[in-house]
Design a protein around this motif. Structure first.
Motif, PDB file in Angstrom:
ATOM      1  N   LYS A  68      49.390  -1.145 -50.801  1.00 56.29           N
ATOM      2  CA  LYS A  68      50.629  -0.487 -51.166  1.00 56.29           C
ATOM      3  C   LYS A  68      51.238   0.189 -49.811  1.00 56.29           C
ATOM      4  N   PRO A  69      52.517  -0.083 -49.638  1.00 56.86           N
ATOM      5  CA  PRO A  69      53.412   0.592 -48.527  1.00 56.86           C
ATOM      6  C   PRO A  69      53.370   2.106 -49.027  1.00 56.86           C
ATOM      7  N   VAL A  70      53.735   2.954 -48.113  1.00 56.21           N
ATOM      8  CA  VAL A  70      54.049   4.259 -48.259  1.00 56.21           C
ATOM      9  C   VAL A  70      55.571   4.731 -48.092  1.00 56.21           C
ATOM     10  N   LEU A  71      56.276   5.363 -48.831  1.00 49.68           N
ATOM     11  CA  LEU A  71      57.658   5.825 -48.575  1.00 49.68           C
ATOM     12  C   LEU A  71      57.544   6.833 -47.500  1.00 49.68           C
ATOM     13  N   TYR A  72      58.486   6.583 -46.595  1.00 49.58           N
ATOM     14  CA  TYR A  72      58.484   7.520 -45.548  1.00 49.58           C
ATOM     15  C   TYR A  72      59.953   7.865 -45.044  1.00 49.58           C
ATOM     16  N   PHE A  73      60.277   9.241 -45.025  1.00 46.75           N
ATOM     17  CA  PHE A  73      61.554   9.585 -44.375  1.00 46.75           C
ATOM     18  C   PHE A  73      61.387   9.781 -42.723  1.00 46.75           C
ATOM     19  N   ASP A  74      62.166   8.667 -42.162  1.00 48.96           N
ATOM     20  CA  ASP A  74      62.053   8.553 -40.657  1.00 48.96           C
ATOM     21  C   ASP A  74      63.075   9.225 -39.939  1.00 48.96           C
ATOM     22  N   THR A  75      62.664  10.105 -39.105  1.00 47.43           N
ATOM     23  CA  THR A  75      63.750  10.881 -38.258  1.00 47.43           C
ATOM     24  C   THR A  75      64.011  10.519 -37.049  1.00 47.43           C
ATOM     25  N   LEU A  76      63.196   9.406 -36.556  1.00 49.50           N
ATOM     26  CA  LEU A  76      63.589   8.706 -35.665  1.00 49.50           C
ATOM     27  C   LEU A  76      64.263   6.928 -35.710  1.00 49.50           C
ATOM     28  N   ALA A  77      64.708   7.052 -36.733  1.00 52.00           N
ATOM     29  CA  ALA A  77      65.271   5.604 -37.267  1.00 52.00           C
ATOM     30  C   ALA A  77      66.348   5.317 -35.965  1.00 52.00           C
ATOM     31  N   THR A  78      66.380   3.670 -35.988  1.00 50.98           N
ATOM     32  CA  THR A  78      67.041   3.244 -34.835  1.00 50.98           C
ATOM     33  C   THR A  78      68.685   3.397 -35.015  1.00 50.98           C
ATOM     34  N   SER A  79      69.524   3.660 -33.891  1.00 45.02           N
ATOM     35  CA  SER A  79      70.875   3.954 -33.987  1.00 45.02           C
ATOM     36  C   SER A  79      71.476   2.521 -34.636  1.00 45.02           C
ATOM     37  N   PRO A  80      72.686   2.524 -35.350  1.00 42.81           N
ATOM     38  CA  PRO A  80      73.478   3.924 -35.525  1.00 42.81           C
ATOM     39  C   PRO A  80      72.926   4.771 -36.567  1.00 42.81           C
ATOM     40  N   HIS A  81      71.857   4.627 -37.347  1.00 48.83           N
ATOM     41  CA  HIS A  81      71.327   5.487 -38.278  1.00 48.83           C
ATOM     42  C   HIS A  81      70.594   6.712 -37.659  1.00 48.83           C
ATOM     43  N   VAL A  82      70.721   7.786 -37.810  1.00 48.91           N
ATOM     44  CA  VAL A  82      70.075   9.043 -37.471  1.00 48.91           C
ATOM     45  C   VAL A  82      68.712   9.299 -38.105  1.00 48.91           C
ATOM     46  N   HIS A  83      68.929   9.397 -39.579  1.00 44.71           N
ATOM     47  CA  HIS A  83      67.622   9.512 -40.298  1.00 44.71           C
ATOM     48  C   HIS A  83      67.685   8.357 -41.361  1.00 44.71           C
ATOM     49  N   GLU A  84      66.514   7.947 -41.907  1.00 43.42           N
ATOM     50  CA  GLU A  84      66.563   6.836 -43.089  1.00 43.42           C
ATOM     51  C   GLU A  84      65.467   6.935 -43.785  1.00 43.42           C
ATOM     52  N   TRP A  85      65.285   6.458 -44.828  1.00 40.64           N
ATOM     53  CA  TRP A  85      64.263   6.252 -45.660  1.00 40.64           C
ATOM     54  C   TRP A  85      63.535   4.806 -45.274  1.00 40.64           C
ATOM     55  N   THR A  86      62.216   4.894 -44.902  1.00 39.65           N
ATOM     56  CA  THR A  86      61.547   3.769 -44.475  1.00 39.65           C
ATOM     57  C   THR A  86      60.390   3.432 -45.211  1.00 39.65           C
ATOM     58  N   LEU A  87      59.403   2.299 -44.864  1.00 38.68           N
ATOM     59  CA  LEU A  87      58.218   2.170 -45.605  1.00 38.68           C
ATOM     60  C   LEU A  87      57.113   2.122 -44.339  1.00 38.68           C
ATOM     61  N   ILE A  88      56.133   2.697 -44.650  1.00 37.45           N
ATOM     62  CA  ILE A  88      54.845   2.573 -43.507  1.00 37.45           C
ATOM     63  C   ILE A  88      53.895   1.419 -44.177  1.00 37.45           C
ATOM     64  N   TYR A  89      53.848   0.311 -43.625  1.00 35.36           N
ATOM     65  CA  TYR A  89      53.232  -0.731 -44.213  1.00 35.36           C
ATOM     66  C   TYR A  89      51.873  -1.122 -43.347  1.00 35.36           C
ATOM     67  N   GLY A  90      51.398  -0.237 -42.375  1.00 34.60           N
ATOM     68  CA  GLY A  90      50.266  -0.555 -41.718  1.00 34.60           C
ATOM     69  C   GLY A  90      49.953   0.506 -40.872  1.00 34.60           C
ATOM     70  N   TYR A  91      48.637   0.316 -40.330  1.00 32.99           N
ATOM     71  CA  TYR A  91      48.194   1.442 -39.282  1.00 32.99           C
ATOM     72  C   TYR A  91      47.204   0.958 -38.297  1.00 32.99           C
ATOM     73  N   ASP A  92      46.871   1.244 -37.080  1.00 31.89           N
ATOM     74  CA  ASP A  92      46.038   0.947 -36.037  1.00 31.89           C
ATOM     75  C   ASP A  92      45.411   2.198 -35.615  1.00 31.89           C
ATOM     76  N   ASP A  93      43.984   2.401 -35.880  1.00 36.23           N
ATOM     77  CA  ASP A  93      43.515   3.662 -35.204  1.00 36.23           C
ATOM     78  C   ASP A  93      43.362   3.506 -33.785  1.00 36.23           C
ATOM     79  N   ASN A  94      42.936   2.159 -33.432  1.00 35.74           N
ATOM     80  CA  ASN A  94      42.596   2.040 -32.146  1.00 35.74           C
ATOM     81  C   ASN A  94      44.078   2.232 -31.107  1.00 35.74           C
TER      82      ASN A  94
END
Length: 492
Positions: free
Chosen positions: A264-290
């Protein structure tokens, strides 16, 4: 500082004294490249160990260089680039800002963050722990879901768009018109009282809205949210009720792993969204601990992007949510549910949003009155309308009102009540036509160009017409509800 004060390193030359013609291994040293510099220092120290009378001193130097090399790998590419430019190439923050096409303030932020990360990395090395990046790392789990989500329509109201994709990954395909209508976002309309900033799109009670909306759809969600202390909080009017938290990864990473590990992806509010968006709702769909990074959607990057664990921990506005389980939807007839949604649309238009920021200097106007506020910004010579905000506001609300028209056509009413609802749908489409003309004049692009008096006047006239059509739509909905109530009373 050790080089300046003497001690075991007193014979080393300062960085400024290195000769550009120095070579290592028969090749020139690139004094603009930190890797080349450190490699050169380490190699020359090793080769000189056999020639010097004090091999312990040289080995200590070699260890220092290798430690510096390892420590700098705790920085991401941009942080390291700015750090090298400032501390090795002696460039000023203004010069670095020009190199990276950013502001001087951002450069100072990156340098401050880099210093802190280097101090933390140095502590790990001193204590004998493996560095967080580079060197001998400990391998951890990695999990990545499909970055290409099941087919579903996309909307600029990314809060709803991402929820639609979350549901789709669970096999629950929903029409976007249904999600926009049931959530009420098809009928929401909010403008800042200051000027035409786009922040009104995001100012609502995130926790309550998400929980009640998902409950309406038959799901239970868990939410992790907070605001960092002593940090500039973007969209403070939405986050001011969040608890104050510390920037620690342990509060965030287990939450992400829990849901991604179950697909299941995680709903996340991203304050580093790519321009021209400043902040956006996104999904985290993976991780890499390494690699210490997560995989995140970005509305401007279809291929997605990555964020470091540090970026997650240091996000001043923390909001993550995951779907836990499916609950039974409360029993309610389709007609009863539709009536409740129409009442929300009328109430919101006439009375505005119930959510009010606690911060006195932040205020917003919602409902039909938001048109008056927007028009006032256009006609007030002492207000400078925000060009970028105008583009985003018009684009988002054009689309929202299109979905309002689509949703109304699906309402399961009959007779006169349904005829009035369909008239409301047509009135919304006429409002859309006026807003589309505003959007064409001000396309959704980052642009600092000031609006000319002529453009401001034209936009004010178009917004006035849009208000008249939407006001008519709300009037039709009020009549439809009255008609339905009369018919219900007769049937009883």
């Amino acid at each position: 500082m050790r080089l300046r004060r003497g001690g075991p390193f007193r014979r080393e030359r300062p960085i400024g004294g290195w000769n550009e013609q120095d070579t290592v291994g028969g090749r020139n040293v690139d004094w603009e490249n930190l890797e080349s510099i450190l490699y050169h220092l380490t190699r020359t120290t090793s080769m000189a160990a056999d020639k010097e009378n004090n091999p312990e001193e040289l080995l200590l130097r070699k260890e220092l260089y290798e430690t510096i090399h390892i420590l700098l790998h705790c920085l991401n590419r941009k942080e390291r680039g700015m750090f090298e430019a400032h501390f090795f190439r002696q460039l000023s923050p203004n010069e670095i800002a020009a190199m990276y096409h950013t502001t001087t303030g951002s450069v100072h932020t990156y340098l401050h963050r880099s210093r802190r990360k280097l101090r933390q990395a140095h502590v790990r090395v001193v204590l004998g722990f493996p560095p967080e990046k580079g060197g001998a790392e400990i391998m951890h789990a990695k999990k990545v879901l499909l970055s290409e989500w099941p087919v579903t329509s996309a909307v600029l109201t990314t809060f709803i768009d991402r929820i639609g994709h979350m549901l789709a990954t669970m096999g629950d395909q929903r029409m976007m018109s249904e999600l926009m209508g049931v959530s009420g976002f098809a009928f929401r309309f909010k403008i800042s009282d200051k000027t035409t900033y786009a922040d009104g799109i995001y100012i609502f009670d995130w926790r309550h809205t998400l929980s009640t909306f998902m409950e309406e759809l038959g799901y239970k969600v868990s939410i992790l949210c907070g605001q960092l202390s002593q940090a500039a909080i973007p969209l403070l009017a939405a986050a001011e009720r969040f608890p104050v938290v510390l920037p620690i990864e342990e509060a965030v990473l287990p939450f992400i792993r829990k849901y991604v590990d179950t697909g299941k992806p995680v709903l996340y509010f991203d304050t580093l969204a790519t321009s021209p968006h400043v902040h956006e709702w996104t999904l985290i769909y993976g991780y890499d601990d390494n690699k210490r990074e997560v995989y995140v959607t970005d509305i401007m990057q279809p291929e997605g992007k990555t964020l470091s664990y540090e970026d997650l921990a240091e996000n001043p506005l923390r909001f993550l949510a995951g779907i836990d389980e499916k609950n039974e939807v409360k029993k309610e007839s389709k007609v009863g549910r539709a009536i409740r949604q129409l009442r929300f649309a009328v109430s919101y238009a006439r009375s505005g949003c119930d959510y009010r920021p606690m911060t006195v200097y932040l205020s917003y106007t919602s409902g039909l009155s938001a048109y008056d506020r927007w028009i006032g910004h256009m006609n007030n010579p002492s207000v400078f309308p925000n060009r970028y905000g105008m583009g985003q506001l018009s684009a988002v609300y054009v689309e929202a009102k299109q979905y309002a028209a689509k949703f109304l056509k699906t309402v399961p009413l009959t007779g006169e009540a349904m005829r009035l609802v369909l008239l409301a749908s047509e009135a919304y489409l006429q409002a859309v036509e006026q807003l589309e003309m505003v959007s064409r004049k001000l396309p959704f692009l980052r642009n600092s160009t000031l609006l000319s008096p002529e453009t401001r006047k034209e936009c004010a006239e178009l917004l006035q017409k849009a208000k008249e059509f939407e006001t008519a739509a709300i009037g039709y909905l009020e009549n439809a509800l009255s008609t339905w109530n009369r018919e219900e009373n007769i049937n009883e």
